[in-house]
Design a protein around this motif. Sequence first.
Motif, PDB file in Angstrom:
ATOM      1  N   ARG A 166      -7.890  -1.682  -5.436  1.00  0.00           N
ATOM      2  CA  ARG A 166      -7.207  -2.669  -4.307  1.00  0.00           C
ATOM      3  C   ARG A 166      -7.829  -3.341  -3.417  1.00  0.00           C
ATOM      4  NH1 ARG A 166      -1.858  -1.624  -3.109  1.00  0.00           N
ATOM      5  NH2 ARG A 166      -2.423  -3.436  -1.171  1.00  0.00           N
ATOM      6  N   GLU A 215      -7.055  -2.745   5.038  1.00  0.00           N
ATOM      7  CA  GLU A 215      -7.024  -4.122   3.912  1.00  0.00           C
ATOM      8  C   GLU A 215      -7.508  -4.861   4.696  1.00  0.00           C
ATOM      9  OE1 GLU A 215      -5.006  -1.728   0.037  1.00  0.00           O
ATOM     10  OE2 GLU A 215      -3.527  -2.281   1.548  1.00  0.00           O
ATOM     11  N   TRP A 265       0.662  -3.939   2.944  1.00  0.00           N
ATOM     12  CA  TRP A 265      -0.795  -3.805   3.694  1.00  0.00           C
ATOM     13  C   TRP A 265      -1.395  -3.715   4.326  1.00  0.00           C
ATOM     14  CZ3 TRP A 265      -3.976  -9.463   2.358  1.00  0.00           C
ATOM     15  CH2 TRP A 265      -3.922  -9.960   0.828  1.00  0.00           C
ATOM     16  N   TYR A 314       1.209  -0.570   0.189  1.00  0.00           N
ATOM     17  CA  TYR A 314       0.287   0.178   0.060  1.00  0.00           C
ATOM     18  C   TYR A 314       0.967   1.377  -0.036  1.00  0.00           C
ATOM     19  CZ  TYR A 314      -3.861   2.877   1.029  1.00  0.00           C
ATOM     20  OH  TYR A 314      -4.608   4.182   1.374  1.00  0.00           O
TER      21      TYR A 314
END
Length: 212
Positions: A88, A131, A127, A25
Motif C-alpha cells: 500500500r 496512510e 484509507w 484499508y
Amino acid sequence: MYGDLAVKLVQDSKRTLSLDVLPSYQTDLVNAIIREIRDLQRDVKILIDQRGPNYRASQDRRVSCAIFVLQICMRRNKRCLLAYHRLRARRLETLVWSGFEASSIGSEEDSEGATALTERPSVASGWHPDEEEYLRGYGDVLAELKGEWTDIDLTGSMEPPRDLFIDVRVLKDAGEIQTEYGLITLTKNSQFYVRQGDVEQLIQQGYIQKLR
C-alpha cells in the motif's frame, strides 16, 4: 486456524495489484491478525512460565515443538502484515509521482471547482489516517526535491520517447498550457499534435490520452 486471517490479507494484497485505485484499508482484518499475534505470544509465555526459568528445549520435545510452531505462526503473520503495508505504501508513492496532490485529500473542491474525489474515483476512500499522513509527507519530500532540480522534470516518464511530437486527445478540460510553439487551449475531445515533453505530466494525470 492460525494463519487463515493472514492468508485473507495476502489475497487482498494480490487483488490490489490488479486495481487502478487503492482499495479501502482492511482495518478489521489487520486488527484481528494483531490480536492473533498477541494470543500466540501469550500462549508461548504460558508454556515457558509453566516450566520455570531453567527450562531447556531438550527437556521436553513436545513442548519445544509447540513453542516452535507458535513462533513460526507469529513470524508468518508479521511478514504478511509487513507485505500488506509495504504494498500500500508503494501504491501511495506511485500516486505522488503520477502528480496526485496530497493536499486535495478531504477537500471538497479543487482549484477549478470540481470535486477532487470525482476527478479520481475512489481515491482516499477508506484509507487509513496514517496512510493519508504518509502520502502528504512523501509529497512534501518530493516537492522539496523537485525544488532543487527545477530544470528537470523528475516526475516524467523514465521511458525515452520514440517520437518528439505525438498525437493526443483531451479527455477532460485542462485549461491553457504554454508550449514552446505557443499557447494551447485543452478542451474536452479536442485533438492536438504536440511535443510530448509539453504534455507528459498531463498524460500521467489522466487529462490527455496519447493516440497510437
